[in-house]
Design a protein around this motif. Structure first.
Motif: not given
Lengths: 263, 263
Positions: B120-122, B124
């Motif tokens: 999820k962070i990647a 974004e």
């Protein structure tokens, strides 16, 4: 030759009179503990990092003219008894090096297979959110009496003046409002991380990994910079239903379960 | 009841006269292909997304007043022959839902265990870098003749005017300089991702995963928005030693190896 209790890894940490305080070196401390590698700490005054690394023949790590020489660094003993140790600088590089040199299954893995790029991106994400705390915790550290030695204190104030364009102590009247601003960014990160969910307490669920050490380093840094009663840390530990307090307990346990040796 | 060839998943994609073009819906197309799930595509005009979802009784997904209703969406058939299908909106949520509903080892996993928050962070991070292309590829899409149907074209121009404060076509004189700016940000991302290294061609090395579909969606979007000779895409495919061209070949292969059914 692998490091042994008699011939441990040397871990170069940044000195304060209250022990380790850098969020960056703390990641390496946790890495060493988690991998159960024997190490000895050598504390370096913040003012002496460049001198120390030059003395050991270690080249600069960053292109940032203000911080060309950084810690953490490790010295992994050489297989040649008269040989130079292997020096590795930067907590992410150290983790990669140690996972390669001291591999699973004998030594627990810190950056699980396939997650290197994802961990690096998440590291950047966490450090960016952590930047929100800089205008709170650095001034608080500067206001702590008897925290750094005199030379380091002078270096700290001067080097941060070069970054911020004003003295760290001038930020003190704003720390409460800066803290509230930082909170929003940190909680947005917390939402993404889903720590302590059904999958487990860590970013990767049940599996602790390097990114948890990054988070741990920031929480540790907040505590150490503030010191004393730690009213900011106590506040932070209640955010998001106490998620950060609970996460910290797990990190503190790994810090306490140290593989440091006394030689 | 699992989806079958006779009763497939319905995949709601955004229409153009040149086929699928949304970077977001493309992630779901690749997810469905990779999991080998039978699906049928229903194309919706960009101007009709809200109407369509309201008609199906699907609540709004975002708090963004400009885009409360979004695609991709899937309708997974119900186990009750007279029952309503399960509607899932948003490519990341769809991937999570499909991994849970159609689990490994029978169906390949899209978000490997433990990597949900990291992915999820990647996601974004990649979408932020992709934002650099917006002021290039959206104007190019607006300038494409016979690309959207008339109603969608009108909606596209108007909704983007509400975002940018000026008409997309007014960006056309700047697209070359905006492209060069976007390149820097994209290459910084590329450095982090280490695609095509010794570990394998994908973000997780040998293992393809959702984050590769995010990258694929952006590359596909650049190509589709530009269309024709694709001089921008041809340029991009040479960046970083041809890394993006090579990566695209692998994505295009998964697109072509489709599990779409003709009912």
């Amino acid at each position: 030759m692998a490091a042994t209790k008699e011939n441990p890894i040397i871990f170069y940490d940044i000195h304060s009179k209250d022990g380790s305080w850098s969020p960056n070196t703390y990641k390496t401390r946790l890495t060493l503990n988690y991998k159960r590698l024997p190490y000895k700490v050598e504390y370096v005054s913040m003012a002496d990092i460049e001198t120390k690394l030059k003395e050991l023949g270690v080249p600069p790590t960053t292109h940032n003219p203000l911080f060309k020489y950084i810690l953490p660094m490790i010295a992994d003993p050489s297989s040649d008894p008269n040989g130079k140790p292997t020096y590795v600088v930067d907590s992410f590089e150290i983790a990669l090096y140690l996972d390669k040199t001291y591999p699973a299954p004998k030594y627990p893995i810190v950056i699980p297979p396939g997650t290197r790029a994802l961990q690096k991106i998440a590291l950047e994400r966490v450090m960016n959110a952590g930047m929100g705390f800089v205008t709170v915790v650095l001034p608080l550290a500067a206001a702590r009496t008897n925290f750094l030695d005199d030379k380091a204190y002078e270096y700290y104030r001067q080097s941060r003046r070069a970054i911020f364009g004003r003295d760290l102590l001038e930020f003190l009247p704003e720390v409460d409002s800066n803290w509230e601003k930082a909170r929003g960014g940190w909680e947005a990160l917390g939402d993404q991380l889903e720590l302590g969910g059904e999958d487990g307490p860590f970013v990767m669920g049940a599996q602790i990994s390097f990114i948890d050490f990054v988070l741990g380093g920031l929480l540790h840094g907040v505590q150490k910079c503030e010191g004393g009663e730690m009213k900011y840390w106590k506040d932070m530990s209640t955010w998001q239903g106490g998620m950060w307090g609970e996460f910290w307990e797990k990190i503190a346990k790994l810090e306490a379960d140290s593989s440091e040796v006394s030689v």
